[in-house]
Design an enzyme around this catalytic site. Structure first.
Site, mmCIF file in Angstrom:
data_model
loop_
_atom_site.group_PDB
_atom_site.id
_atom_site.type_symbol
_atom_site.label_atom_id
_atom_site.label_comp_id
_atom_site.label_asym_id
_atom_site.label_seq_id
_atom_site.Cartn_x
_atom_site.Cartn_y
_atom_site.Cartn_z
ATOM 1 N N ILE A 205 -17.490 28.911 -26.646
ATOM 2 C CA ILE A 205 -18.419 28.765 -27.789
ATOM 3 C C ILE A 205 -18.735 27.275 -27.929
ATOM 4 O O ILE A 205 -17.808 26.465 -27.981
ATOM 5 C CB ILE A 205 -17.768 29.137 -29.154
ATOM 6 C CG1 ILE A 205 -16.876 30.371 -29.052
ATOM 7 C CG2 ILE A 205 -18.809 29.270 -30.247
ATOM 8 C CD1 ILE A 205 -15.951 30.525 -30.276
ATOM 9 N N HIS A 206 -19.994 26.917 -27.947
ATOM 10 C CA HIS A 206 -20.302 25.520 -28.253
ATOM 11 C C HIS A 206 -21.707 25.308 -28.791
ATOM 12 O O HIS A 206 -22.014 24.242 -29.311
ATOM 13 C CB HIS A 206 -20.128 24.633 -27.014
ATOM 14 C CG HIS A 206 -21.202 24.822 -25.993
ATOM 15 N ND1 HIS A 206 -21.206 25.853 -25.107
ATOM 16 C CD2 HIS A 206 -22.346 24.113 -25.738
ATOM 17 C CE1 HIS A 206 -22.280 25.786 -24.341
ATOM 18 N NE2 HIS A 206 -22.996 24.748 -24.708
ATOM 19 N N ARG A 207 -22.590 26.318 -28.663
ATOM 20 C CA ARG A 207 -23.981 26.070 -29.003
ATOM 21 C C ARG A 207 -24.142 25.718 -30.484
ATOM 22 O O ARG A 207 -23.477 26.302 -31.352
ATOM 23 C CB ARG A 207 -24.827 27.298 -28.660
ATOM 24 C CG ARG A 207 -25.033 27.499 -27.163
ATOM 25 C CD ARG A 207 -25.752 26.309 -26.568
ATOM 26 N NE ARG A 207 -25.997 26.493 -25.159
ATOM 27 C CZ ARG A 207 -27.202 26.749 -24.635
ATOM 28 N NH1 ARG A 207 -28.259 26.854 -25.410
ATOM 29 N NH2 ARG A 207 -27.336 26.870 -23.337
#
Ligand code: UD1
Ligand code: UDP
Length: 357
Positions: A205-207
């Protein structure tokens, strides 16, 4: 032919690795790598140059950690200085990051041709910083290397068409094949983490669309907590920071690890039961390695994966995520037509550029 390649963020090192290998086969070609510094931690940058044997950047502009405006503006100024000195025939940019846009704007304003690798992608969500970077880069570029017919059509719909739009396939497939083979003997991450094939879920997860919204992060982690399997989460520094800032606790079935190098990542992907991600690149890699994927976003620019039944969009909805993680989505990703070419995109890019410059 003299090329300046602009990279800065993790996925760009991976894409550039295979194209740089192909440039190295052309004696008349000089490639100068400019690293903007957008990603700077050793495990977000140096590790890729070392293990993928990417030529060392000739310039590192050390621009990173700022806002979009700060990063893009500072990058443009510094890239312009390098381009005025190096006077390349063409500037090569990759993907959809702030480094991509900055490289494009710096070059085009001083009349240096820009070639964009991974052109034509659209999620049609203009709130995503990546979408704006893609649209602007595509419209300012002189040469557009598109991975798919869908991407070519997206450009056509915006009035961008002609011989300068070339369908070449996806360089990430080249990387998955070339370095994927290396990963089978070059990575011991499975042993190191005591993992067994098919017995864990891999997540990333990073967006910004997820990490900038505390409710979304909480909801994704709640969805993860409902999963019957252990989840391995190599954590992007942005996500690490935000989880700390909002003070949310990570569920006990989620094992957070530092970001890993590409060979370890491929090994983790290949052996996972399922992949849950908001990454663009990881969605495709799941497909390349025949692993089902759920995408933690409401839209994807890689629509053909959803159409092929290899990927489902679950957004940040905890119930959908929990259901999909436990839903036994096995097997339907096994039918894998060549959605992204034949793994020779880098070769096609270099041949085309060699014929033009
Ligand atoms: C960027 C791209 C995104 C891409 C991602 C790949 C833009 C707008 N976004 O997002 O499209 O999917 O890279 O990973 O360009 N940080 C560190 N160390 C690092 C790198 C980042 O601590 O080595 C932290 C910093 O707090 C930084 C934050 O992460 O401010 C965000 O980094 P940034 O490069 O702006 O965006 P990404 O979320 O990485
Ligand atoms: N990746 C990696 N280590 C990690 C997480 C991702 O090597 O810990 C690789 C992944 O295999 C893929 C690329 O990074 O090749 C994707 O980059 P990222 O998810 O950061 O960005 P995006 O593709 O969403 O732009």
């Amino acid at each position: 032919m003299k090329i300046c390649t602009i990279v800065g963020a993790r996925p760009q090192f991976i894409k550039a690795a295979v194209v740089s290998r192909a440039f190295a086969q052309v004696p008349s070609c000089t490639e100068i790598i400019i690293h903007t510094g957008q990603h700077y931690d050793a495990n977000m940058s140096d590790v890729f140059f070392a293990e993928m044997e990417i030529p060392k950047p000739v310039y590192n502009l050390s621009v990173g950690g700022g806002t979009h405006g700060q990063n893009t503006g500072r990058m443009i100024e510094k890239i312009e200085g390098v381009l005025l000195k190096e006077k390349p025939d063409v500037v090569l940019v990759y993907g959809d990051t702030d480094s991509t846009l900055a490289g494009t704007l710096a070059a085009v304003k001083i009349h240096i041709s820009v070639a964009h690798v991974e052109a034509g992608l659209r999620s049609f969500n203009r709130k995503m910083p990546e979408e704006i970077n893609r649209i602007l880069t595509d419209h300012a570029s002189d040469i557009l290397f598109v991975p798919t017919k869908v991407a070519e059509n997206n450009l056509k719909n915006e009035g961008v068409c002609g011989d300068h739009v070339q369908i070449v396939g996806d360089v990430m497939l080249d990387a998955a094949r070339f370095y994927g083979d290396m990963a089978s003997h070059g990575s011991n991450v499975m042993q190191k983490l005591s993992l067994h094939k098919g017995q864990y879920i891999l997540a990333t997860i990073h967006r910004a669309e997820n990490t900038n919204d505390a409710n979304k992060i909480r909801s994704i982690l709640k969805g993860f907590s409902a999963c019957n399997d252990e989840i391995i989460l190599p954590i992007h520094p942005r996500t690490q920071k935000i989880i700390g800032d909002i003070g949310v606790s990570v569920p006990s079935n989620v094992r957070v690890i530092d970001p890993v190098g590409y060979l370890d990542m491929v090994a983790l992907e290949k052996n996972a039961k399922l992949i849950a991600t908001d990454s663009g690149g990881v969605q495709k890699e799941a497909y390349f390695h025949g692993v089902p994927c759920i995408t933690l976003r409401d839209q994807t620019e890689w629509v053909e994966l959803v159409d092929a039944g290899a990927n489902i969009l679950v957004g940040a909805d905890s119930e959908k995520i929990g259901r999909a993680l436990n839903g036994g989505r096995q097997g339907d990703a096994l039918f894998r037509p060549d959605l992204y070419g034949k793994g020779d995109a880098a070769q096609k890019i270099v041949s085309y550029l060699s014929s033009r410059f």
